[in-house]
Every structure is written in C-alpha cells, then in structure tokens.
Design a protein around this motif. Structure first.
Motif, mmCIF file in Angstrom:
data_model
loop_
_atom_site.group_PDB
_atom_site.id
_atom_site.type_symbol
_atom_site.label_atom_id
_atom_site.label_comp_id
_atom_site.label_asym_id
_atom_site.label_seq_id
_atom_site.Cartn_x
_atom_site.Cartn_y
_atom_site.Cartn_z
ATOM 1 N N PRO A 176 -3.258 7.209 -2.932
ATOM 2 C CA PRO A 176 -3.030 5.984 -2.163
ATOM 3 C C PRO A 176 -3.723 4.792 -2.815
ATOM 4 C CG PRO A 176 -3.529 7.792 -0.684
ATOM 5 C CD PRO A 176 -3.791 8.294 -2.082
ATOM 6 N N TYR A 222 0.843 -1.191 0.000
ATOM 7 C CA TYR A 222 0.000 0.000 0.000
ATOM 8 C C TYR A 222 0.878 1.241 0.000
ATOM 9 C CZ TYR A 222 -3.657 3.247 1.664
ATOM 10 O OH TYR A 222 -4.543 4.288 1.797
ATOM 11 N N ALA A 224 -2.357 5.486 8.171
ATOM 12 C CA ALA A 224 -2.672 4.256 7.443
ATOM 13 C C ALA A 224 -2.306 3.029 8.267
ATOM 14 C CB ALA A 224 -1.944 4.237 6.103
ATOM 15 N N LEU A 232 3.550 -1.728 3.615
ATOM 16 C CA LEU A 232 3.009 -0.373 3.619
ATOM 17 C C LEU A 232 4.174 0.608 3.623
ATOM 18 C CD1 LEU A 232 0.002 0.861 5.690
ATOM 19 C CD2 LEU A 232 2.101 2.218 5.651
ATOM 20 N N ALA A 274 0.979 4.985 0.911
ATOM 21 C CA ALA A 274 0.219 5.831 1.830
ATOM 22 C C ALA A 274 0.606 7.296 1.702
ATOM 23 C CB ALA A 274 0.445 5.373 3.263
#
Length: 275
Positions: free
Chosen positions: A93, A40, A48, A83, A42
């Motif tokens: 995002p 991910y 997050a 992340l 962010a």
C-alpha cells in the motif's frame, strides 16, 4: 481518477501552497507539471477508507465497480484524493503523486527520451481523463493525469487536503535533470536545507526535490495539512500506525512523518497559524 502506488515529505521542507484566508479550490485542469492528484493503493479498501476518513475528515463518493471500487475522497464536498485497490496484489500500500499533462502521449515520449520508464501506457479512464504510471531513471514511481471531466484535486492547502509533494532521491542532480527534461522544471535551492530545491514552472513553486535521509523512505511523498500534528500522530498510533519522524517545528509549521497501519508513508503539516 487515476490509480497506482508510492510515498513521504521532508522535515523543514514542506511548504504549503496557501496560508490563511478562505479554503483554496480549483475546478479546472491544472497547468502542466503541477502535482494535480494523489491516490492510495489499498490492500484492505474498507479499512483504509475508515482510517483515512476519520484521520483527515473525508467523505467518499459511491463505489465504482466499473473502476475496481475506486472512490474519491471529499473534503467539504470537493475532491481531495483517490483510493482504490492495489493494481498489483503483490505491491505494498502506498500513495502516488500524479503530475498534470495536457498531452499524456507526448509526455511519455519525453520520459523515455530522458531515461525513464513508462509502466502503464496512457489509459483512458472513461470520460474522466487519461492516466499513466511511470518511473524516473532511479526507479521512483509517479503518475501523469490528463484531465477530462475529472480535473484533479479541487481543494488544497488546508487541513484534510494536499499541501505539498516532494521526492527524496539518491542522486538529486540527475533527478533534477530528468524532471526538467520531462516537465520543463526550474529549480531554486532552499537556503540551509542541504541542497534541497523547490521546482517550478513559470516561476510558480510546485514542490520539492532533495537527497535521502537515514530512516526516511525514498521516492515521491504526499504531505497533508492537519489542524493538529500532535493529535494526528496520536490518532495514527492508536489505529496501529507508526511514527517515522517525530513531530518537530519548522518555519513552515509543525511536521511529522508517519506510516499508516499497512505500512504506507504519509506526512502531515500543521501551519504555524494553527499552532
């Protein structure tokens, strides 16, 4: 430990890799072509981490300043996802799907030959492995991961972990041709699913590919297992996220499409046995 940026999963078409029994784990590199990692990008890393940690029951490895603060999410002590900060500050995002490869450079050659684009050339991430970011000819972004010490997801098919990856594309036939050329996928149509197909290598279903649907984003999607779809939807809404597709029951379980508080799409699936 890759990093990039993307999307969603398809109603009635999420098919978990595992049902029941003990938690499935893996500590060795995944076979070529397998969706082996998700991460991910962010815009607000601490927020997050707090959101997804609470939502999916994740703990985190220590921050890694040498890799821009990238962290691994842990589910019961095993790697579930990654992340990190957005590579492009102007990007939105999003979640990215990475496919396993034992030779990133050779896979990049196949991507180009099939009409795709390599956005980030093979890049070593310390001893952990080599990452690539690419786009198919329709512009859908995905990644490659050539494992080193980091082999990808270590837990899957359970609440708080990856259960499925698929793509919604404008031209499914062209996409199937591209991904077959790159990863040697074969396809099997899902009866009654409007042309949606699973893709496989060595007769082992790995994910899905189908056309677009109104109101549902295109591109590669990440589907997480959850203990309760309804509770997860309520938690996302309470945190400022939204419901893109309301919970509904399918043969694979109770499914919903959501956006997190920063607009990134995720999908969730509660297996029938958990209902």
């Amino acid at each position: 430990m890759p990093r990039a940026g993307n999307r969603r999963c398809r109603v009635g078409r999420c098919s978990p890799r595992h049902r029941g029994g003990t938690m499935p784990t893996r500590d060795t590199p995944w076979p070529d072509g397998t969706p082996c990692w998700i991460d991910y990008g962010a815009s607000d890393l601490p927020a997050a981490k707090a959101f997804y940690g609470e939502l999916l029951g994740w703990d985190w490895t220590a921050d890694s300043p040498e890799f821009g603060g990238y962290v691994n999410a842990l589910r019961n002590g095993r790697q579930a996802a990654g992340l990190g900060p957005l590579m492009d500050p102007g990007a939105s995002p999003s979640w990215t799907t990475y496919f396993a490869t034992s030779d990133a450079a050779a896979t990049c050659d196949r991507i180009r030959a099939a009409g795709g684009t390599v956005v980030v050339e093979p890049m070593e991430v310390g001893p952990m492995g080599t990452m690539v970011v690419a786009r198919d000819p329709q512009g859908n972004q995905f990644g490659l991961w050539q494992a080193g010490t980091h082999t990808g997801v270590q837990v899957y098919g359970e609440p708080g972990s990856l259960v499925w990856n698929d793509a919604a594309v404008d031209d499914p036939a062209a996409a199937r041709e591209f991904y077959a050329a790159v990863f040697d996928f074969t396809y099997e149509e899902v009866p009654g699913a409007e042309g949606y197909t699973t893709f496989a290598t060595a007769d082992r279903p790995l994910g899905g590919l189908g056309g677009t649907s109104p109101g549902v984003p295109t591109g590669w999607a990440t589907c997480f297992g959850v203990a309760s779809t309804d509770d997860t939807v309520a938690a996302v809404e309470a945190a400022g996220g939204k419901v893109t597709m309301a919970p509904m029951d399918t043969e694979f379980g109770r499914f919903a499409v959501l956006t997190d508080p920063w607009g990134a799409v995720l999908t969730v699936m509660q297996e029938p046995s958990a209902a």
